[in-house]
Design an enzyme around this catalytic site. Sequence first.
Site, PDB file in Angstrom:
ATOM      1  N   ASP A  69       0.506  -5.471   5.125  1.00  0.00           N
ATOM      2  CA  ASP A  69       0.177  -4.319   5.963  1.00  0.00           C
ATOM      3  C   ASP A  69       1.231  -4.270   7.047  1.00  0.00           C
ATOM      4  O   ASP A  69       1.354  -5.215   7.839  1.00  0.00           O
ATOM      5  CB  ASP A  69      -1.208  -4.474   6.593  1.00  0.00           C
ATOM      6  CG  ASP A  69      -2.320  -4.373   5.565  1.00  0.00           C
ATOM      7  OD1 ASP A  69      -2.179  -3.572   4.624  1.00  0.00           O
ATOM      8  OD2 ASP A  69      -3.333  -5.080   5.700  1.00  0.00           O
ATOM      9  N   ASP A 126     -10.262   3.555   0.580  1.00  0.00           N
ATOM     10  CA  ASP A 126     -10.868   2.780   1.660  1.00  0.00           C
ATOM     11  C   ASP A 126     -12.316   3.242   1.760  1.00  0.00           C
ATOM     12  O   ASP A 126     -12.585   4.380   2.159  1.00  0.00           O
ATOM     13  CB  ASP A 126     -10.139   3.030   2.987  1.00  0.00           C
ATOM     14  CG  ASP A 126      -8.696   2.529   2.953  1.00  0.00           C
ATOM     15  OD1 ASP A 126      -8.431   1.559   2.216  1.00  0.00           O
ATOM     16  OD2 ASP A 126      -7.847   3.105   3.652  1.00  0.00           O
TER      17      ASP A 126
END
Length: 251
Positions: free
Chosen positions: A12, A131
Amino acid sequence: MPLTKRIIPCLDVKNGRTVKGVNFVNIRDAGDAVELASMYAEQGADELVFLDITATNEKRKTLLELVTKVAAAINIPFTVGGGISSVEDVSVLLNAGADKVSINTAAIKRPALITEIANRFGTQCTVLAVDAKFENDNWFVYLNGGRVATTMNAIDWMKQAIDLGAGEILLTSINHDGTKQGFANGLIKEVEAFSSVPVIASGGAGNMQHFTDVFEAGADAALAASLFHYKEIAIPDLKMFLKEQNIHVRM
């Protein structure tokens, strides 16, 4: 032989650095993306995922220079996501060294994007990132790196996306992300029951047994970040453990 289960570290990236949070917040630094990528490739990671986690929210494109450097440092399949909203964006990233692209917010806003990418570059290149957050007895989709809630049912969206040409699902449980309490195995089972494409489980890895559990729930691959970044688990040790648990992995 059963299909090999894949172990995928996730970078990330924010402002050019690898970071990690809990439930998508409380972000802290985790190191240099190129160094980490190179280490994971050497350790035997099966693939690598690079997510520019603030690109969509900051309305900009993925950090191209960094993608190029990471691609040059590794010899394993490489998926890149963050800020991708057109076929042109995909073309640029593939030319920079990515093997697959991960799309999320842009696909929800314009589902035809999935088909456009799949038709141009192949379904194997087209990864749908989802998500999902469990609330009010349902899994709902979140946008912009988990910042924006929607009323869209995550299961319905995944079914639609597969029909549109998504070749893989990268499924992150926001509830489990960074908690180290285990993956969302119930959700994975539910998705694997209808999915005709591979499913990557993401969010919640805390120990080696959690990987066994999610593979037994049906996941085709398991993605983790902080466990690997902070050297709590080494990939060769994890693969040895999984092999002993009769999980088929590439050694």
